[in-house]
Design a protein around this motif. Structure first.
Motif, PDB file in Angstrom:
ATOM      1  N   LEU A  36      34.393  27.186  43.161  1.00 53.18           N
ATOM      2  CA  LEU A  36      35.335  27.627  42.133  1.00 53.18           C
ATOM      3  C   LEU A  36      36.571  28.303  42.714  1.00 53.18           C
ATOM      4  O   LEU A  36      37.600  28.415  42.028  1.00 53.18           O
ATOM      5  CB  LEU A  36      34.633  28.563  41.151  1.00 53.18           C
ATOM      6  N   ASP A  37      36.487  28.738  43.968  1.00 48.61           N
ATOM      7  CA  ASP A  37      37.672  29.322  44.604  1.00 48.61           C
ATOM      8  C   ASP A  37      38.818  28.310  44.684  1.00 48.61           C
ATOM      9  O   ASP A  37      39.990  28.696  44.759  1.00 48.61           O
ATOM     10  CB  ASP A  37      37.338  29.828  46.010  1.00 48.61           C
ATOM     11  N   SER A  40      41.193  28.850  41.749  1.00 51.70           N
ATOM     12  CA  SER A  40      41.526  30.248  41.470  1.00 51.70           C
ATOM     13  C   SER A  40      42.938  30.422  40.911  1.00 51.70           C
ATOM     14  O   SER A  40      43.231  31.446  40.279  1.00 51.70           O
ATOM     15  CB  SER A  40      41.351  31.099  42.735  1.00 51.70           C
ATOM     16  N   ASN A  41      43.800  29.434  41.125  1.00 57.22           N
ATOM     17  CA  ASN A  41      45.177  29.532  40.613  1.00 57.22           C
ATOM     18  C   ASN A  41      45.383  28.742  39.321  1.00 57.22           C
ATOM     19  O   ASN A  41      46.517  28.606  38.848  1.00 57.22           O
ATOM     20  CB  ASN A  41      46.171  29.047  41.673  1.00 57.22           C
ATOM     21  N   SER A  44      41.274  29.028  33.415  1.00 60.52           N
ATOM     22  CA  SER A  44      39.891  28.612  33.174  1.00 60.52           C
ATOM     23  C   SER A  44      39.256  29.491  32.102  1.00 60.52           C
ATOM     24  O   SER A  44      39.636  30.645  31.922  1.00 60.52           O
ATOM     25  CB  SER A  44      39.071  28.687  34.467  1.00 60.52           C
ATOM     26  N   LYS A  59      37.623  34.529  45.630  1.00 63.79           N
ATOM     27  CA  LYS A  59      38.864  34.658  44.847  1.00 63.79           C
ATOM     28  C   LYS A  59      38.704  34.412  43.355  1.00 63.79           C
ATOM     29  O   LYS A  59      39.280  35.128  42.540  1.00 63.79           O
ATOM     30  CB  LYS A  59      39.919  33.685  45.402  1.00 63.79           C
ATOM     31  N   TRP A  60      37.950  33.386  42.977  1.00 62.90           N
ATOM     32  CA  TRP A  60      37.972  32.957  41.591  1.00 62.90           C
ATOM     33  C   TRP A  60      37.363  33.965  40.630  1.00 62.90           C
ATOM     34  O   TRP A  60      36.298  34.526  40.867  1.00 62.90           O
ATOM     35  CB  TRP A  60      37.221  31.631  41.422  1.00 62.90           C
ATOM     36  N   ARG A  61      38.083  34.190  39.561  1.00 62.53           N
ATOM     37  CA  ARG A  61      37.580  34.848  38.368  1.00 62.53           C
ATOM     38  C   ARG A  61      38.177  34.090  37.184  1.00 62.53           C
ATOM     39  O   ARG A  61      39.307  33.608  37.268  1.00 62.53           O
ATOM     40  CB  ARG A  61      37.989  36.330  38.297  1.00 62.53           C
TER      41      ARG A  61
END
Length: 304
Positions: A36-37, A40-41, A44, A59-61
């Protein structure tokens, strides 16, 4: 036709992702195989106990987090679910949409409502029937008035996506292929073995989830045919959308339909038969007994 606005929390997000790709993140086991990183940009939408996977990512949230489940009240695993919700809504990078009925729960846990935590004031639930058939009313095209759960948070994500109007919607972790779980400590239906969810009738749940996707796609095709859909889940039984390779798409921008995986997913539904209604009823009775035992133990602890 004029509509009464009740869910003001959604108003700033109308058309916010036009000409963008929006990812909808399910909680299936294949999420463990998905980096999922890499997104990240990108915007979602994620839900429920997604915060359990944060420790594996750098990174991803999610841009948006959804929660409207009664699992936080479950006597067996409610506290664990609650902790996941708190971790999710506490993320500064994430905008959360929470059922107003969860407000008291958040307050008792010291969570203050702020600009990143929005309350959904009008949430309906047109539940599917015993076979997983969906009421057409369960998809709202005007979420400012009302949004519907229909037994699954993924339905909220689809209605919100309709409102946000992205160019493409990509699904990750929408695996389906649910299996029976009557309160087992090991959960094989989600990305974490400790996720915990009660699924006494997996056949119904599978059809229900598939039908939610089928209805939403029908409405998108009718109203917004320019929005494209792809299922990039690593392992999936969801055959409502073309299945593509996630890594090829996210690293090279290539949309390569995997017809072999799509055919496998499609064939899965041909062999799916209704479960034994007596066995399903027995599972429900056993689970209710488990809940009562846990409630009794919790009360007993207060007097020890």
């Amino acid at each position: 036709m004029s509509y009464k606005k009740i869910n003001f929390c959604f108003e700033p997000f109308k058309g916010i992702h036009r000409n963008e790709t929006l990812y909808i993140i399910g909680n299936g086991p294949s999420l463990n195989e998905t980096d999922l990183d890499l997104i990240s940009n990108s915007p979602s939408i994620a839900m429920n106990r997604i915060s359990m996977i944060y420790k594996k990512l750098n990174k991803w949230r999610p841009t948006y987090y959804l929660f409207c489940s009664s699992n936080i009240l479950n006597p067996i695993w409610g506290e664990e679910w609650g902790l996941s919700v708190i971790n999710a809504v506490s993320e500064k990078k994430t905008i959360s949409f929470i059922d107003k009925r969860c407000l008291e729960f958040l307050k008792t846990r010291g969570i203050k409502i702020n600009n990143n935590i929005n309350l959904i004031k009008n949430l309906s639930e047109n539940k599917p029937n015993i076979y997983g058939d969906i009421n057409p009313k369960c998809f709202s095209t005007n979420i400012l008035n009302s949004i519907d759960k229909s037994g699954s948070t993924i339905n909220l994500a689809l209605q919100i996506a309709y409102f946000m109007e992205p160019r493409e919607i990509i699904f990750l972790g929408t695996d389906l292929g649910w299996k029976t779980n009557n309160g087992s400590k090991i959960d094989n239906n989600h990305f974490d073995k400790n996720y915990k969810a009660h699924i006494p009738d997996p056949i119904k749940v599978n059809f229900q989830m598939r039908n939610i996707h089928k209805l939403s796609r029908k409405i998108f095709n009718r109203d917004k045919p320019y929005i494209k859909f792809y299922n990039a889940s690593k392992k999936t039984k969801l055959d409502v959308y073309p299945i593509i390779d996630f890594n090829q798409y996210v690293t090279k921008g290539l949309i390569e339909e995997d017809k072999e995986r799509y055919d496998i997913a499609k064939n899965y539904w041909k062999n799916l038969k209704k479960g034994n209604k007596y066995l399903i009823k027995l599972r429900r009775i056993i689970f209710r007994i488990k809940e009562k035992i846990f409630k009794f133990i919790q009360k007993l602890k207060l007097y020890i």
